[in-house]
Design a protein around this motif. Structure first.
Motif, mmCIF file in Angstrom:
data_model
loop_
_atom_site.group_PDB
_atom_site.id
_atom_site.type_symbol
_atom_site.label_atom_id
_atom_site.label_comp_id
_atom_site.label_asym_id
_atom_site.label_seq_id
_atom_site.Cartn_x
_atom_site.Cartn_y
_atom_site.Cartn_z
ATOM 1 N N GLY A 1 15.710 5.662 11.434
ATOM 2 C CA GLY A 1 15.082 5.320 12.797
ATOM 3 C C GLY A 1 13.585 6.239 12.695
ATOM 4 N N SER A 2 14.070 7.630 12.515
ATOM 5 C CA SER A 2 13.104 8.555 12.382
ATOM 6 C C SER A 2 12.025 8.275 11.202
ATOM 7 C CB SER A 2 13.452 9.926 12.125
ATOM 8 O OG SER A 2 14.084 10.630 13.352
ATOM 9 N N TYR B 1 19.211 3.148 15.655
ATOM 10 C CA TYR B 1 19.105 4.425 16.335
ATOM 11 C C TYR B 1 20.642 5.228 16.423
ATOM 12 C CZ TYR B 1 14.093 3.541 16.968
ATOM 13 O OH TYR B 1 12.964 2.991 17.019
ATOM 14 N N VAL C 1 19.259 -0.844 19.931
ATOM 15 C CA VAL C 1 19.521 0.296 18.974
ATOM 16 C C VAL C 1 19.792 -0.208 17.461
ATOM 17 C CG1 VAL C 1 20.339 2.127 20.542
ATOM 18 C CG2 VAL C 1 21.960 0.296 19.428
#
Length: 565
Positions: free
Chosen positions: A452-453, A481, A499
């Motif tokens: 996610g990052s 996420y 997510v």
């Protein structure tokens, strides 16, 4: 007669005078008078990024690692607003940085000019100092004042917004800029605490049966590792850190028992639960550390360089001491003198019990199978990576689960760990790794980042390809996420929303952007590949699918300690 200079040239001369080595950013029409001046200035380098947010994170990381400010720069409007998240991370985690924005011509600021925005108002709440510089004769003084704000007290980012005509126009009598500004000397001198306050603290620490040092981010900022450990050794006092204090002391020291935070460990929370006196050094006792102030604490002695932080929380049980925590630790040892031996002996049995619990805690987290294939446990990945990474490896976990799993990373040298805590801004690890390798190209850097990052900072892989270095990006890839997904599963009966992602092969993506990369599903193969990266000089991205069912929120080693169980 002094030659004429543009305002932009004076800005760059002042940056160099104040010790700034790097300016990170994205150029725009309004920035050109500054960025062009960098071309002709020795000792300062411009590193262009794919996104202004990454530039702000790079400046943040530079400040964390060196204690001195770098700069980031952006043009007006969207360029400036793209900086804000990274600036917030620097502000909340007390990292010095120059934040430079370039606005429209002075007469048109606050008018309906192209990309108009009030930069000072935008940055005011997330910087220590924010100011419009609308006249060339004010450049030098503004930058001096900003620098002092950035590096003194609790350090942090400072913002200067330059009107375009201020930096583009010629100055008839430009100021004389010293090669090395004198402010760089005196601002590095940390204030000592009041001797009477130190003496009072010494008596209370000697009288306590189970005192604990709870070391915060101030330990990182003051570079006080040796002083804190010397105090702990002399009086046999256990040490725990805040989440933001990780890296301030090595965790393989026999008196250091890990981090206490919202998701600490059952070892570190046991230490704090046992305490009858807490010595909070450079620790603001904020929400992350105290489970939003629900954590019960005994009496507190709080030492901080900023008096406004003392007693802000838990004020009724706090005795405050203003000063540098390293100086405090040194002065306290002098005040205790030969009485230390008795205090040390009185705590031996308690400390021995904690050390036995620590050995059991690490044993419970050992890698169970070094060569499974398929999806891997993130806990096993972190333990295995520590076994092959050199002692001086800088670990940079990103926000979310990577930071929680980093509790299992043994820190053998101080100042080898940085993470976004106070602002928790995702997309931190990759830009920070780039800044770290610029500072020291020979130092191994391990960026532990969730998919996610990485998705939020993906463009900076191309920046990494340009910069190079011993940078290994390990992607904990659960196609989601993960931290928020796990929280939903735990607290919302398994229902999830917003997510989950399609599978992305980040190894292939990395190769397309000029960085070596591959997907790895075997722990032994991962360790071999990481070792190879650190033996070479070129970065790599290693995409590791992980087991989504290994939940950081319920991982046994991270469960809070409960007395009697």
């Amino acid at each position: 007669m002094t030659s004429k200079k543009t305002g932009g040239q004076v800005v760059v001369e002042m940056l160099r005078s104040l010790g700034v080595e790097y300016v990170f950013g994205v150029v725009g029409g309004q920035t050109l008078a500054i960025t062009d001046a960098i071309i002709d200035t020795d000792g300062i380098e411009f590193v262009h990024t794919r996104h202004e947010g990454a530039a702000a994170v790079m400046a943040d990381a530079y400040g964390r690692l060196t204690g001195q400010p770098a700069a980031c720069i952006a043009t007006t409007g969207p360029g400036a607003t793209n900086l804000i998240t990274g600036v917030g991370g620097a502000f909340r985690d007390s990292s010095p940085a120059f934040i430079l924005t370039c606005n429209n011509n002075g007469e048109n600021i606050h008018k309906d000019d192209a990309q108009n925005a009030d930069h000072v108002e935008l940055f005011k709440s997330l910087t220590k100092y924010s100011r419009l510089v609308a006249h060339a004769n004010g450049i030098k003084q503004a930058m001096e004042e900003a620098y002092v704000n950035a590096v003194t007290g609790n350090p942090g980012p400072v913002h200067l917004d330059f009107a375009r005509d201020t930096i583009e126009g010629l100055i008839d009598n430009p100021p004389v800029v010293p090669g090395t500004h004198p402010a760089r000397k005196w601002t590095g001198e940390r204030p000592s605490p009041n001797p009477l306050a130190v003496a009072r603290a010494a008596e209370r620490l000697l009288a306590a049966e189970r005192p604990v040092i709870w070391l915060g981010n101030g330990g990182n900022r003051s570079r006080a590792s040796e002083d804190v450990l010397a105090l702990a050794d002399a009086l046999n006092i256990p040490v725990v850190t805040t989440f933001n204090g990780i890296g301030a002391v090595r965790t393989n020291h026999p008196l250091v028992f890990g981090a206490v935070s919202r998701m600490g460990t059952n070892l570190s929370t046991r230490v704090l639960t046992d305490a009858d006196l807490v010595l909070a050094l450079g620790n603001s006792l904020n929400a992350v550390s105290t489970t939003r102030w629900r954590r019960q604490l005994p009496e507190v002695i709080q030492v901080d360089v900023d008096p406004a932080m003392i007693g802000r929380y838990y004020g009724e049980i706090t005795d405050g001491i203003v000063g540098d925590l390293g100086a405090f630790a040194r002065d306290l040892l002098v005040a205790v003198g030969d009485r230390a031996a008795g205090a040390r002996a009185s705590r031996a049995e308690w400390v021995a019990g904690l050390q036995a619990a620590e050995a059991e805690w690490w044993a419970d987290a050992e890698v169970k199978d070094a060569s499974p294939k398929g999806v891997l446990s993130p806990a096993d990945i972190v333990r295995a990576l520590r076994s092959v990474a050199p002692e001086n490896t800088l670990l940079i976990p990103d926000a979310g689960n990577p930071g929680v799993w980093s509790f299992l990373w043994e820190i053998t040298q101080p100042n080898t760990y940085i993470k976004p805590v106070g602002f928790g801004n995702m997309g931190f690890a990759l830009p920070s790794a780039i800044a770290a390798t610029l500072i020291d190209p020979d130092r191994p850097v391990l960026a532990l980042i969730g998919d996610g990052s990485l998705g939020m900072s993906l463009g900076e892989l191309e920046t990494l390809a340009r910069v190079g270095g011993k940078v290994c990006v390990v992607v904990l890839n659960d196609s989601s996420y993960g931290n928020i997904r796990q929280e939903q599963v735990l607290h919302f009966n398994g229902r999830t929303i917003g997510v989950d992602f399609n599978t992305v092969d980040f190894g292939t993506v990395a190769r397309g952007m000029g960085v070596d990369g591959e997907v790895i599903t075997n722990l032994d193969a991962l360790c071999q590949r990481v070792r190879k990266v650190f033996e070479g000089n070129t970065p790599a991205v290693l995409d590791v699918p992980i087991d989504r069912d290994v939940n950081a929120w319920t991982f046994p080693s991270f469960a809070p300690y409960q007395a009697g169980k």
